[in-house]
Motif scaffolding. Structure first.
Motif, PDB file in Angstrom:
ATOM      1  N   THR A 113      29.748  -3.329 -10.155  1.00 13.23           N
ATOM      2  CA  THR A 113      28.638  -2.396 -10.072  1.00 13.23           C
ATOM      3  C   THR A 113      28.237  -2.231  -8.617  1.00 13.23           C
ATOM      4  N   THR A 114      28.041  -0.975  -8.202  1.00 11.35           N
ATOM      5  CA  THR A 114      27.717  -0.679  -6.811  1.00 11.35           C
ATOM      6  C   THR A 114      26.610   0.362  -6.759  1.00 11.35           C
ATOM      7  N   LEU A 115      25.662   0.177  -5.855  1.00  8.75           N
ATOM      8  CA  LEU A 115      24.629   1.168  -5.596  1.00  8.75           C
ATOM      9  C   LEU A 115      24.790   1.670  -4.174  1.00  8.75           C
ATOM     10  N   SER A 116      24.929   2.984  -4.037  1.00  5.93           N
ATOM     11  CA  SER A 116      25.002   3.631  -2.728  1.00  5.93           C
ATOM     12  C   SER A 116      23.807   4.566  -2.622  1.00  5.93           C
ATOM     13  N   ILE A 117      23.122   4.529  -1.481  1.00 11.18           N
ATOM     14  CA  ILE A 117      21.946   5.380  -1.284  1.00 11.18           C
ATOM     15  C   ILE A 117      22.250   6.369  -0.159  1.00 11.18           C
ATOM     16  N   PHE A 118      22.078   7.661  -0.487  1.00 16.18           N
ATOM     17  CA  PHE A 118      22.375   8.749   0.434  1.00 16.18           C
ATOM     18  C   PHE A 118      21.100   9.489   0.815  1.00 16.18           C
ATOM     19  N   ASP A 119      21.075  10.040   2.018  1.00 17.38           N
ATOM     20  CA  ASP A 119      20.060  10.998   2.432  1.00 17.38           C
ATOM     21  C   ASP A 119      20.583  12.363   2.016  1.00 17.38           C
ATOM     22  N   GLN A 120      19.818  13.123   1.256  1.00 16.43           N
ATOM     23  CA  GLN A 120      20.308  14.407   0.757  1.00 16.43           C
ATOM     24  C   GLN A 120      20.641  15.380   1.877  1.00 16.43           C
ATOM     25  N   ASN A 121      20.062  15.193   3.055  1.00 15.26           N
ATOM     26  CA  ASN A 121      20.329  16.087   4.179  1.00 15.26           C
ATOM     27  C   ASN A 121      21.532  15.646   5.008  1.00 15.26           C
ATOM     28  N   GLN A 122      22.031  14.436   4.760  1.00 15.52           N
ATOM     29  CA  GLN A 122      23.232  13.918   5.417  1.00 15.52           C
ATOM     30  C   GLN A 122      24.075  13.215   4.350  1.00 15.52           C
ATOM     31  N   PRO A 123      24.619  13.989   3.416  1.00 11.43           N
ATOM     32  CA  PRO A 123      25.248  13.395   2.237  1.00 11.43           C
ATOM     33  C   PRO A 123      26.642  12.814   2.447  1.00 11.43           C
ATOM     34  N   GLU A 124      27.185  12.933   3.652  1.00 11.94           N
ATOM     35  CA  GLU A 124      28.557  12.470   3.833  1.00 11.94           C
ATOM     36  C   GLU A 124      28.698  10.960   3.861  1.00 11.94           C
ATOM     37  N   THR A 125      27.635  10.244   4.215  1.00 14.20           N
ATOM     38  CA  THR A 125      27.725   8.791   4.346  1.00 14.20           C
ATOM     39  C   THR A 125      26.521   8.111   3.706  1.00 14.20           C
ATOM     40  N   ALA A 126      26.811   7.068   2.946  1.00 14.17           N
ATOM     41  CA  ALA A 126      25.724   6.288   2.344  1.00 14.17           C
ATOM     42  C   ALA A 126      25.021   5.469   3.420  1.00 14.17           C
ATOM     43  N   ARG A 127      23.705   5.412   3.357  1.00 10.52           N
ATOM     44  CA  ARG A 127      22.935   4.584   4.290  1.00 10.52           C
ATOM     45  C   ARG A 127      22.933   3.129   3.860  1.00 10.52           C
ATOM     46  N   THR A 128      22.961   2.910   2.545  1.00 14.14           N
ATOM     47  CA  THR A 128      22.903   1.559   1.988  1.00 14.14           C
ATOM     48  C   THR A 128      23.919   1.450   0.870  1.00 14.14           C
TER      49      THR A 128
END
Length: 186
Positions: free
Chosen positions: A2-17
């Motif tokens: 199980t993995t959680l990736s958090i994205f900024d909708q305005n910079q969706p190319e890379t997960a922040r977390t």
């Protein structure tokens, strides 16, 4: 895993977390009212019927029904050889909401839920043993991948089952799909 990736909708190319820690995933999701738990699964034969699966989890389903007021439970299962797999995938790929909590318990396989909170999108790759409950009104979508392989128990308050109100937003098309995120988890 199980993995959680958090994205900024305005910079969706890379997960922040990105985290694979179940307790951290639970804590991060809980802040948004999302229930996430890991339950032990039962050993079931490969060809177990939907009725057999519901019978194996009778106690857990009854507990959730009593706790949350769910009226019905069913099983959804999809395999890579299903001739309608692409149509099923497309059905859930656009952002939508429900007027009830969306509850899934993964008995087998995996699927990717995207949850849209403000300017963040949480992408949680749910796997066997994962229970997720997305609160009603939460903008979200689901990606089962091009070769779906999963079995889930679903619970509903609405006897009509799965009913979605699509938001019309294009956010789902701007974030990495299952192929990119599920591969990263392996």
């Amino acid at each position: 895993m199980t993995t959680l990736s958090i994205f900024d909708q305005n910079q969706p190319e890379t997960a922040r977390t990105v985290t694979e820690n179940p307790s951290e995933i639970q804590e991060l999701l809980e802040k948004h009212g999302v229930r996430f738990e890991q339950w032990p699964t039962r050993e079931l034969p490969a060809g177990a019927s939907h009725e057999d699966i519901l019978a194996a989890y009778r106690d857990e389903v009854a507990e959730l029904k009593a706790e949350c007021g769910f009226q019905t439970a069913d099983v959804v299962s999809l395999n890579p050889d299903n001739p309608q797999k692409e149509a099923f995938r497309q059905k859930f790929l656009d952002e939508h909401i429900h007027r009830e909590d969306e509850v899934r318990f993964f008995v087998r396989g995996q699927g990717l839920f995207y949850l849209h909170f403000g300017d963040q999108v949480f992408a949680i790759l749910c796997q066997k043993n994962d229970l997720i409950s997305v609160p009603d009104g939460t903008r979200h979508w689901f990606d089962m991948g091009p070769e779906p392989e999963f079995t889930c128990i679903r619970l509903f308050s609405n006897p009509d089952g799965w009913v979605a109100d699509f938001t019309g937003e294009d956010i789902a098309g701007r974030l990495p799909r299952y192929e990119a995120l599920a591969g990263a988890a392996e």
